[in-house]
Design a protein around this motif. Structure first.
Motif, PDB file in Angstrom:
ATOM      1  N   CYS A   1      28.885  25.581  79.054  1.00 52.90           N
ATOM      2  CA  CYS A   1      29.662  25.084  77.869  1.00 52.90           C
ATOM      3  C   CYS A   1      28.843  24.643  76.957  1.00 52.90           C
ATOM      4  O   CYS A   1      28.888  24.880  76.003  1.00 52.90           O
ATOM      5  N   SER A   2      27.801  23.589  77.423  1.00 53.99           N
ATOM      6  CA  SER A   2      26.786  22.931  75.883  1.00 53.99           C
ATOM      7  C   SER A   2      25.562  24.298  75.440  1.00 53.99           C
ATOM      8  O   SER A   2      25.653  24.198  74.478  1.00 53.99           O
ATOM      9  N   MET A   3      25.357  24.812  76.180  1.00 53.70           N
ATOM     10  CA  MET A   3      24.586  25.825  75.557  1.00 53.70           C
ATOM     11  C   MET A   3      25.572  27.288  74.800  1.00 53.70           C
ATOM     12  O   MET A   3      24.796  27.040  73.364  1.00 53.70           O
ATOM     13  N   ILE A   4      26.788  27.042  74.695  1.00 58.19           N
ATOM     14  CA  ILE A   4      27.395  28.147  74.777  1.00 58.19           C
ATOM     15  C   ILE A   4      27.777  27.366  72.653  1.00 58.19           C
ATOM     16  O   ILE A   4      27.971  27.928  71.367  1.00 58.19           O
ATOM     17  N   LEU A   5      28.235  26.241  72.890  1.00 53.63           N
ATOM     18  CA  LEU A   5      28.174  25.362  71.414  1.00 53.63           C
ATOM     19  C   LEU A   5      27.254  24.345  70.518  1.00 53.63           C
ATOM     20  O   LEU A   5      26.911  24.594  69.535  1.00 53.63           O
ATOM     21  N   VAL A   6      26.311  24.433  71.672  1.00 50.64           N
ATOM     22  CA  VAL A   6      24.724  23.957  70.880  1.00 50.64           C
ATOM     23  C   VAL A   6      24.231  25.408  69.529  1.00 50.64           C
ATOM     24  O   VAL A   6      23.636  25.279  69.059  1.00 50.64           O
ATOM     25  N   ASN A   7      24.160  26.522  70.891  1.00 49.80           N
ATOM     26  CA  ASN A   7      24.081  27.429  69.860  1.00 49.80           C
ATOM     27  C   ASN A   7      24.715  27.579  68.527  1.00 49.80           C
ATOM     28  O   ASN A   7      24.559  28.520  67.519  1.00 49.80           O
ATOM     29  N   LYS A   8      26.534  27.513  68.716  1.00 50.74           N
ATOM     30  CA  LYS A   8      26.961  27.352  67.816  1.00 50.74           C
ATOM     31  C   LYS A   8      27.011  26.481  66.637  1.00 50.74           C
ATOM     32  O   LYS A   8      26.979  27.379  65.203  1.00 50.74           O
ATOM     33  N   TYR A   9      26.316  25.737  66.606  1.00 53.62           N
ATOM     34  CA  TYR A   9      25.750  24.416  66.141  1.00 53.62           C
ATOM     35  C   TYR A   9      24.940  24.924  64.823  1.00 53.62           C
ATOM     36  O   TYR A   9      24.853  25.305  63.911  1.00 53.62           O
ATOM     37  N   VAL A  10      24.106  25.833  65.600  1.00 53.57           N
ATOM     38  CA  VAL A  10      22.395  25.794  65.621  1.00 53.57           C
ATOM     39  C   VAL A  10      22.960  27.298  64.334  1.00 53.57           C
ATOM     40  O   VAL A  10      22.141  26.870  62.765  1.00 53.57           O
ATOM     41  N   LEU A  11      23.716  27.721  65.206  1.00 48.27           N
ATOM     42  CA  LEU A  11      23.766  29.414  64.114  1.00 48.27           C
ATOM     43  C   LEU A  11      24.571  28.451  62.432  1.00 48.27           C
ATOM     44  O   LEU A  11      24.378  29.486  61.641  1.00 48.27           O
ATOM     45  N   SER A  12      25.639  28.098  62.784  1.00 53.55           N
ATOM     46  CA  SER A  12      26.526  28.429  61.734  1.00 53.55           C
ATOM     47  C   SER A  12      26.678  26.458  61.279  1.00 53.55           C
ATOM     48  O   SER A  12      26.387  26.950  59.884  1.00 53.55           O
ATOM     49  N   SER A  13      26.542  25.668  61.642  1.00 56.20           N
ATOM     50  CA  SER A  13      26.391  24.202  61.403  1.00 56.20           C
ATOM     51  C   SER A  13      25.086  24.465  60.308  1.00 56.20           C
ATOM     52  O   SER A  13      25.078  24.012  59.500  1.00 56.20           O
ATOM     53  N   TYR A  14      23.998  24.422  61.265  1.00 59.46           N
ATOM     54  CA  TYR A  14      22.387  24.872  60.341  1.00 59.46           C
ATOM     55  C   TYR A  14      22.449  25.816  59.925  1.00 59.46           C
ATOM     56  O   TYR A  14      21.261  26.044  58.751  1.00 59.46           O
ATOM     57  N   ASP A  15      23.132  26.761  59.320  1.00 59.97           N
ATOM     58  CA  ASP A  15      23.346  28.262  58.852  1.00 59.97           C
ATOM     59  C   ASP A  15      22.323  28.414  59.553  1.00 59.97           C
ATOM     60  O   ASP A  15      21.254  29.571  57.740  1.00 59.97           O
TER      61      ASP A  15
ATOM     62  N   LEU B   1      27.818  35.498  67.681  1.00 59.15           N
ATOM     63  CA  LEU B   1      28.663  33.777  68.284  1.00 59.15           C
ATOM     64  C   LEU B   1      28.004  33.526  66.962  1.00 59.15           C
ATOM     65  O   LEU B   1      28.882  32.316  66.376  1.00 59.15           O
ATOM     66  N   ARG B   2      27.426  34.240  65.599  1.00 63.29           N
ATOM     67  CA  ARG B   2      27.334  33.462  64.527  1.00 63.29           C
ATOM     68  C   ARG B   2      28.615  33.781  63.646  1.00 63.29           C
ATOM     69  O   ARG B   2      28.647  33.096  62.327  1.00 63.29           O
ATOM     70  N   TYR B   3      29.115  35.001  63.462  1.00 69.47           N
ATOM     71  CA  TYR B   3      30.321  35.067  62.775  1.00 69.47           C
ATOM     72  C   TYR B   3      31.924  34.925  63.622  1.00 69.47           C
ATOM     73  O   TYR B   3      32.910  34.782  62.601  1.00 69.47           O
ATOM     74  N   ILE B   4      31.830  34.874  65.204  1.00 68.77           N
ATOM     75  CA  ILE B   4      33.032  34.477  65.109  1.00 68.77           C
ATOM     76  C   ILE B   4      33.055  33.095  65.890  1.00 68.77           C
ATOM     77  O   ILE B   4      31.789  32.646  66.675  1.00 68.77           O
ATOM     78  N   ASN B   5      34.103  32.716  65.930  1.00 71.32           N
ATOM     79  CA  ASN B   5      34.610  31.489  66.710  1.00 71.32           C
ATOM     80  C   ASN B   5      34.016  30.816  68.448  1.00 71.32           C
ATOM     81  O   ASN B   5      34.645  31.928  69.206  1.00 71.32           O
ATOM     82  N   VAL B   6      34.036  30.406  69.233  1.00 68.69           N
ATOM     83  CA  VAL B   6      34.143  30.305  70.595  1.00 68.69           C
ATOM     84  C   VAL B   6      35.021  31.018  70.578  1.00 68.69           C
ATOM     85  O   VAL B   6      35.230  31.214  72.008  1.00 68.69           O
TER      86      VAL B   6
ATOM     87  N   TRP C   1      14.320  20.668  65.138  1.00 73.17           N
ATOM     88  CA  TRP C   1      13.668  20.816  66.567  1.00 73.17           C
ATOM     89  C   TRP C   1      13.565  20.562  68.330  1.00 73.17           C
ATOM     90  O   TRP C   1      13.769  21.080  69.158  1.00 73.17           O
ATOM     91  N   VAL C   2      14.465  18.876  67.808  1.00 70.25           N
ATOM     92  CA  VAL C   2      14.442  18.775  68.790  1.00 70.25           C
ATOM     93  C   VAL C   2      16.077  19.271  69.512  1.00 70.25           C
ATOM     94  O   VAL C   2      16.453  19.385  70.666  1.00 70.25           O
ATOM     95  N   VAL C   3      17.391  19.961  68.287  1.00 66.83           N
ATOM     96  CA  VAL C   3      18.011  20.492  69.126  1.00 66.83           C
ATOM     97  C   VAL C   3      18.543  21.868  69.732  1.00 66.83           C
ATOM     98  O   VAL C   3      18.407  22.072  70.634  1.00 66.83           O
ATOM     99  N   ILE C   4      17.128  22.498  68.894  1.00 66.31           N
ATOM    100  CA  ILE C   4      16.669  23.834  69.548  1.00 66.31           C
ATOM    101  C   ILE C   4      15.868  23.813  70.906  1.00 66.31           C
ATOM    102  O   ILE C   4      15.947  24.808  71.966  1.00 66.31           O
ATOM    103  N   THR C   5      14.804  22.685  70.785  1.00 70.59           N
ATOM    104  CA  THR C   5      14.388  22.774  72.432  1.00 70.59           C
ATOM    105  C   THR C   5      15.296  22.178  73.133  1.00 70.59           C
ATOM    106  O   THR C   5      15.025  22.827  74.439  1.00 70.59           O
ATOM    107  N   PHE C   6      16.105  21.616  72.737  1.00 73.42           N
ATOM    108  CA  PHE C   6      16.994  21.219  73.856  1.00 73.42           C
ATOM    109  C   PHE C   6      17.601  21.798  74.026  1.00 73.42           C
ATOM    110  O   PHE C   6      18.580  22.363  75.619  1.00 73.42           O
TER     111      PHE C   6
END
Length: 336
Positions: free
Chosen positions: A49-63, A122-127, A258-263
């Motif tokens: 679950c965390s992997m998908i949510l973190v990827n979505k966060y990086v791609l969408s929230s960080y744009d 994942l960048r264009y579609i919600n989780v 960098w912390v987020v993407i390393t995580f």
């Protein structure tokens, strides 16, 4: 009448104590196995679950508009960790030989395509919609098994697959944030994921013939996939012109980024390890069912965390698709 002697009484008592001790040991062993299964299941659910949510966060929230670069960095982190564990003797991996690389390269190309298309969709579609649309992978896999391996499924399986298709179509029509580009990438992701699962077993059997030990454990497969993905990922970065974007992106100067993407890289490896651990503690049927149930909290978290605008019809389609996934897993369990 003969009365039992003291020694006989001691023997009887010691026998009772021995039986009680055996029961206690069996009880503790059963409790330990149950705790191990529960702990491994929770670890698997958390990491996936965390992997998908973190990827979505990086791609969408960080744009962050460089999904291939994100995938490449995550795989690089995995290679560093697995190599370190192998160097210190904590795990064992097969050495990379040209014969093994040539056998594994075709399935690795599918693996990379699967990860890249997942990032793009994942960048264009919600989780929540991603989890529902991923059910199409089950349909493609079932059809592939039927035509490639002459494997037949019963009516319950096909009924669940039909419900998955209906939920995916209705979800697309009622998606308030519908994006044709994202849905196209997700369709390609489903196709590549199904292709990966259909070809992996055959390639694994062939790869075992060219390894030094005659075996190929999960750690070696993780090492193979992630190592071979690095040069292919670098090539795709230039093809999709992510180099120019990276050279101008201010995100790369943010330590928190960098912390987020390393995580996220650690999470990617954690999924591989926890899935193996959970599968070892339980079995394929429980693993499949938990994977389907795991999509429910993931969908809810995706809607709440990213403030997704949704309608009653779309929410119904999402949960209808999630329920179809659970029915599919249960139908497969009854078949076994």
């Amino acid at each position: 009448m003969k009365f039992p002697s003291d020694s006989e009484e001691i023997d009887v008592e010691s026998g009772r104590l021995e039986k009680d001790r055996e029961k206690s040991v069996r009880s503790k062993r059963g409790l330990t196995l149950h705790n191990q299964a529960l702990l491994s299941g929770l670890a698997y659910c958390f990491s996936s679950c965390s992997m998908i949510l973190v990827n979505k966060y990086v791609l969408s929230s960080y744009d962050f508009n460089a999904g291939i670069s994100l995938m490449l960095y995550q795989n690089f982190v995995s290679v560093i960790i697995v190599s370190s564990l192998s160097f210190f003797g904590i795990i064992t991996t097969e050495p990379l030989t040209w014969r093994l690389i040539k056998v594994w390269l075709p399935v690795n190309m599918i693996f990379v395509g699967m990860l890249v298309t997942s990032m793009f969709s994942l960048r264009y579609i919600n989780v929540a919609m991603v989890t529902v649309l991923k059910n199409v992978t089950n349909v493609m896999t079932a059809v592939g098994e039927m035509y490639l391996f002459s494997k037949h499924h019963d009516n319950r399986v096909w009924a669940a697959l039909f419900l998955m298709i209906i939920s995916a179509i209705s979800g697309g029509f009622t998606d308030l944030s519908f994006n044709a580009v994202g849905y196209t990438w997700q369709f390609f992701n489903c196709f590549l994921t199904a292709s990966y699962s259909l070809t992996l077993r055959r390639v694994m059997d062939t790869a075992k013939l060219v390894t030094k030990s005659g075996e190929l454990n999960e750690f070696s497969m993780v090492m193979l996939n992630n190592t071979l993905s690095l040069p292919l990922g670098l090539f795709l970065i230039f093809v999709f012109n992510e180099v120019d974007y990276l050279s101008q992106s201010p995100l790369l100067r943010l330590p928190t980024f960098w912390v987020v993407i390393t995580f996220s890289g650690f999470l990617g490896l954690a999924i591989s390890f926890t899935s193996m651990w959970f599968l070892h503690q339980t079995g394929a049927t429980t693993y499949s069912l938990v994977g389907s149930l795991n999509k429910i909290p993931l969908s809810v978290a995706g809607i709440l965390l990213f403030n997704v605008s949704t309608s009653l019809e779309n929410s119904a389609s999402i949960f209808f698709g999630l329920a179809a996934g659970v029915l599919f897993a249960r139908a497969k369990m009854r078949k076994i």
